[in-house]
Design a protein around this motif. Structure first.
Motif, PDB file in Angstrom:
ATOM      1  N   ASN A  45       0.833  -1.205   0.000  1.00  0.00           N
ATOM      2  CA  ASN A  45       0.000   0.000   0.000  1.00  0.00           C
ATOM      3  C   ASN A  45       0.867   1.255   0.000  1.00  0.00           C
ATOM      4  O   ASN A  45       0.568   2.228  -0.690  1.00  0.00           O
ATOM      5  N   LYS A  46       1.939   1.234   0.785  1.00  0.00           N
ATOM      6  CA  LYS A  46       2.842   2.380   0.840  1.00  0.00           C
ATOM      7  C   LYS A  46       3.487   2.603  -0.534  1.00  0.00           C
ATOM      8  O   LYS A  46       3.571   3.731  -1.009  1.00  0.00           O
ATOM      9  N   LEU A  47       3.911   1.518  -1.167  1.00  0.00           N
ATOM     10  CA  LEU A  47       4.508   1.622  -2.499  1.00  0.00           C
ATOM     11  C   LEU A  47       3.520   2.238  -3.484  1.00  0.00           C
ATOM     12  O   LEU A  47       3.854   3.171  -4.214  1.00  0.00           O
ATOM     13  N   PHE A  48       2.292   1.749  -3.474  1.00  0.00           N
ATOM     14  CA  PHE A  48       1.299   2.284  -4.399  1.00  0.00           C
ATOM     15  C   PHE A  48       1.032   3.761  -4.140  1.00  0.00           C
ATOM     16  O   PHE A  48       0.945   4.566  -5.064  1.00  0.00           O
ATOM     17  N   VAL A  51       4.250   5.775  -5.314  1.00  0.00           N
ATOM     18  CA  VAL A  51       4.486   5.751  -6.752  1.00  0.00           C
ATOM     19  C   VAL A  51       3.287   6.316  -7.498  1.00  0.00           C
ATOM     20  O   VAL A  51       3.436   7.020  -8.486  1.00  0.00           O
ATOM     21  N   GLY A  52       2.086   6.018  -7.034  1.00  0.00           N
ATOM     22  CA  GLY A  52       0.893   6.627  -7.595  1.00  0.00           C
ATOM     23  C   GLY A  52       0.146   5.820  -8.627  1.00  0.00           C
ATOM     24  O   GLY A  52      -0.950   6.182  -9.002  1.00  0.00           O
ATOM     25  N   HIS A  53       0.708   4.726  -9.109  1.00  0.00           N
ATOM     26  CA  HIS A  53      -0.020   3.896 -10.053  1.00  0.00           C
ATOM     27  C   HIS A  53       0.542   2.474 -10.041  1.00  0.00           C
ATOM     28  O   HIS A  53       1.617   2.219  -9.501  1.00  0.00           O
ATOM     29  N   TYR A  54      -0.182   1.552 -10.658  1.00  0.00           N
ATOM     30  CA  TYR A  54       0.161   0.138 -10.558  1.00  0.00           C
ATOM     31  C   TYR A  54       1.346  -0.287 -11.424  1.00  0.00           C
ATOM     32  O   TYR A  54       2.051  -1.218 -11.089  1.00  0.00           O
ATOM     33  N   HIS A  55       1.588   0.353 -12.526  1.00  0.00           N
ATOM     34  CA  HIS A  55       2.665  -0.055 -13.429  1.00  0.00           C
ATOM     35  C   HIS A  55       3.632   1.109 -13.662  1.00  0.00           C
ATOM     36  O   HIS A  55       3.688   1.673 -14.750  1.00  0.00           O
ATOM     37  N   PRO A  56       4.425   1.450 -12.638  1.00  0.00           N
ATOM     38  CA  PRO A  56       5.333   2.587 -12.794  1.00  0.00           C
ATOM     39  C   PRO A  56       6.526   2.221 -13.685  1.00  0.00           C
ATOM     40  O   PRO A  56       6.852   1.051 -13.861  1.00  0.00           O
ATOM     41  N   SER A  57       7.178   3.239 -14.188  1.00  0.00           N
ATOM     42  CA  SER A  57       8.396   2.995 -14.963  1.00  0.00           C
ATOM     43  C   SER A  57       9.501   2.558 -14.006  1.00  0.00           C
ATOM     44  O   SER A  57       9.428   2.781 -12.790  1.00  0.00           O
ATOM     45  N   ILE A  58      10.534   1.988 -14.556  1.00  0.00           N
ATOM     46  CA  ILE A  58      11.657   1.541 -13.733  1.00  0.00           C
ATOM     47  C   ILE A  58      12.296   2.712 -13.007  1.00  0.00           C
ATOM     48  O   ILE A  58      12.766   2.584 -11.879  1.00  0.00           O
ATOM     49  N   TRP A  59      12.272   3.899 -13.610  1.00  0.00           N
ATOM     50  CA  TRP A  59      12.883   5.078 -12.996  1.00  0.00           C
ATOM     51  C   TRP A  59      12.106   5.526 -11.763  1.00  0.00           C
ATOM     52  O   TRP A  59      12.707   5.935 -10.762  1.00  0.00           O
ATOM     53  N   HIS A  60      10.782   5.436 -11.823  1.00  0.00           N
ATOM     54  CA  HIS A  60       9.979   5.760 -10.635  1.00  0.00           C
ATOM     55  C   HIS A  60      10.243   4.762  -9.518  1.00  0.00           C
ATOM     56  O   HIS A  60      10.330   5.136  -8.337  1.00  0.00           O
TER      57      HIS A  60
END
Length: 129
Positions: A45-48, A51-60
């Motif tokens: 939950n903290k990660l989501f 990051v703000g979305h389910y499929h972030p870029s590798i850089w995020h």
């Protein structure tokens, strides 16, 4: 034989997939411990949320891991100098824990029926927000 006749239902007892001691939270409730058995859920939950979305870029993801590492490093350093980390628990969860513990105590002392106990616990868990 008429086609609308009901066929008898056969039931057989099978062992549960997970033993009750793995998911039972009564002792945790009575000892004011965490009632969750999934320690990864909070981290996910903290990660989501960060990051703000389910499929972030590798850089995020890399940026988030760097922020998380800095946070954990700070916690470890503070603990090393005698300032241990204390989780902040929202007041509503502290109150919920107290109410659930009270229900368990009252039930154990036979002051409430199982029906009243389950109804009260169910109401508290579903209306905790």
């Amino acid at each position: 034989m008429p086609s609308d006749a009901l066929t008898p239902l056969r039931m057989r007892h099978t062992s549960p997939m997970f033993a009750p001691h793995l998911w039972d939270v009564h002792d945790a409730t009575m000892n004011n411990n965490a009632r969750t058995n999934n320690s990864c859920e909070g981290w996910n939950n903290k990660l989501f949320n960060l990051v703000g979305h389910y499929h972030p870029s590798i850089w995020h993801v890399i940026e988030w891991f760097q922020l998380e590492e800095a946070t954990v490093s700070t916690i470890i350093k503070q603990d090393a100098v005698g300032n241990p980390f204390q989780r902040r628990v929202r007041r509503r969860y502290v109150q919920l824990q107290e109410r659930l513990r009270n229900f368990c105590v009252v039930r154990r002392e036979d002051h409430k029926t199982v029906t009243h106990f389950l109804r009260g616990v169910g109401w508290n868990v579903t209306h905790q927000h």
